[in-house]
Design a protein around this motif. Structure first.
Motif, short mmCIF file in Angstrom:
data_model
loop_
_atom_site.label_atom_id
_atom_site.label_comp_id
_atom_site.label_asym_id
_atom_site.label_seq_id
_atom_site.Cartn_x
_atom_site.Cartn_y
_atom_site.Cartn_z
N TYR A 133 0.87 -1.18 0.00
CA TYR A 133 0.00 0.00 0.00
C TYR A 133 0.90 1.23 0.00
O TYR A 133 1.84 1.33 0.77
CB TYR A 133 -0.90 0.01 1.24
CG TYR A 133 -1.81 1.21 1.29
CD1 TYR A 133 -3.01 1.21 0.60
CD2 TYR A 133 -1.46 2.36 2.00
CE1 TYR A 133 -3.85 2.32 0.62
CE2 TYR A 133 -2.28 3.47 2.02
CZ TYR A 133 -3.47 3.44 1.34
OH TYR A 133 -4.30 4.54 1.35
N ILE A 134 0.61 2.19 -0.88
CA ILE A 134 1.42 3.41 -0.99
C ILE A 134 0.70 4.57 -0.31
O ILE A 134 1.14 5.06 0.72
CB ILE A 134 1.77 3.74 -2.45
CG1 ILE A 134 2.47 2.57 -3.15
CG2 ILE A 134 2.61 5.01 -2.52
CD1 ILE A 134 3.79 2.15 -2.55
N ALA A 135 -0.38 5.06 -0.89
CA ALA A 135 -1.13 6.18 -0.31
C ALA A 135 -2.38 6.46 -1.14
O ALA A 135 -2.45 6.09 -2.31
CB ALA A 135 -0.26 7.44 -0.29
N ASN A 136 -3.35 7.12 -0.54
CA ASN A 136 -4.54 7.61 -1.24
C ASN A 136 -5.30 6.53 -2.00
O ASN A 136 -5.87 6.79 -3.05
CB ASN A 136 -4.17 8.75 -2.19
CG ASN A 136 -3.60 9.93 -1.45
OD1 ASN A 136 -4.16 10.37 -0.45
ND2 ASN A 136 -2.48 10.45 -1.92
N GLU B 69 -2.75 -0.88 9.00
CA GLU B 69 -2.76 0.56 8.70
C GLU B 69 -4.17 1.09 8.46
O GLU B 69 -4.35 2.27 8.19
CB GLU B 69 -1.91 0.84 7.45
CG GLU B 69 -0.46 0.47 7.60
CD GLU B 69 0.30 0.59 6.28
OE1 GLU B 69 -0.12 1.35 5.39
OE2 GLU B 69 1.33 -0.10 6.14
N ALA C 235 -5.92 0.63 5.90
CA ALA C 235 -5.81 1.17 4.55
C ALA C 235 -6.85 0.55 3.63
O ALA C 235 -7.05 -0.66 3.62
CB ALA C 235 -4.41 0.91 4.00
N LYS D 137 5.61 7.34 -6.97
CA LYS D 137 5.43 8.67 -6.38
C LYS D 137 4.29 9.41 -7.07
O LYS D 137 3.43 10.00 -6.42
CB LYS D 137 6.72 9.47 -6.50
CG LYS D 137 6.63 10.85 -5.89
CD LYS D 137 7.96 11.58 -6.00
CE LYS D 137 7.83 12.95 -5.41
NZ LYS D 137 7.99 14.01 -6.36
N SER E 255 0.86 8.09 -6.22
CA SER E 255 0.43 8.33 -4.85
C SER E 255 -0.15 9.74 -4.69
O SER E 255 -0.72 10.06 -3.65
CB SER E 255 1.58 8.12 -3.87
OG SER E 255 2.59 9.09 -4.06
N ASP E 256 -0.04 10.55 -5.72
CA ASP E 256 -0.58 11.91 -5.69
C ASP E 256 -2.11 11.87 -5.68
O ASP E 256 -2.72 11.25 -6.56
CB ASP E 256 -0.08 12.69 -6.90
CG ASP E 256 -0.64 14.09 -6.96
OD1 ASP E 256 -0.27 14.91 -6.10
OD2 ASP E 256 -1.46 14.35 -7.87
N SER E 257 -2.72 12.54 -4.72
CA SER E 257 -4.18 12.47 -4.56
C SER E 257 -4.92 13.04 -5.77
O SER E 257 -5.99 12.55 -6.13
CB SER E 257 -4.61 13.18 -3.28
OG SER E 257 -4.28 14.55 -3.35
#
Length: 172
Positions: free
Chosen positions: A59-62, A94, A96, A123, A126-128
């Motif tokens: 899992y990275i983000a968003n 997390e 998530a 990267k 992962s930008d919202s």
């Protein structure tokens, strides 16, 4: 610099939107889609994905996750981009939730030699804002494919320009 994602992601490897309610089933769908390209059966690819995931969450983000697996050199490398209709619980630790999966099946040499590009892709995904754009167009898989490829063509073109300028400045 050629767009690394363009080399591996084909239009028919963009699955969107997919109705699924578990990480296990999502991985099965990914393995089935990739098996046709890689040349390994889906059960083997699923095992590779789960083995990698057991080392730590991808899992990275968003809502974006980056599962990946190393495949033997005699098989074909590929990528799969899957957008779920609704987020699923991905990592209980997390708390998530994920709905966008970019999955790579690579040879070890490629994973090492292209690690810089993989980090850039990770990267950017992962930008919202980029993730929201993908969610907005998820009902048209060809539009998702074109958007992702155009974006990373621009990213890697800019990177190539920067590297060229740096090397020219170093020569002066």
């Amino acid at each position: 610099m050629p767009n690394f994602l363009t080399e591996l992601l084909e239009k028919d490897s963009v699955l969107s939107p997919v109705l699924c309610y578990s990480k296990k089933k999502t991985f099965e769908i990914i393995a089935m889609a990739a098996s046709k390209k890689v040349g390994l059966d889906a059960v083997h690819l699923l095992k590779l994905l789960n083995e990698r995931e057991s080392l730590g969450s991808t899992y990275i983000a968003n809502g974006f996750v980056f599962p990946h697996a190393v495949i033997p050199d005699e098989y074909t490398e590929t990528a799969v981009l899957l957008l779920l209709d609704h987020p699923i619980s991905y990592n209980d630790v997390e708390n998530a939730y994920a709905d966008i999966f970019l999955v790579f099946f690579l040879h070890m040499d490629t994973a090492i030699s292209r690690s810089k590009e993989l980090k850039i892709i990770c990267k950017d995904f992962s930008d919202s804002i980029k993730i929201k754009q993908l969610r907005f167009i998820k009902n048209i898989s060809t539009q998702v494919y074109n958007s992702v490829i155009r974006h990373f063509d621009a990213v890697f073109d800019e990177l190539e320009k920067e590297e060229k300028e740096q090397s020219e400045n170093a020569l002066e």
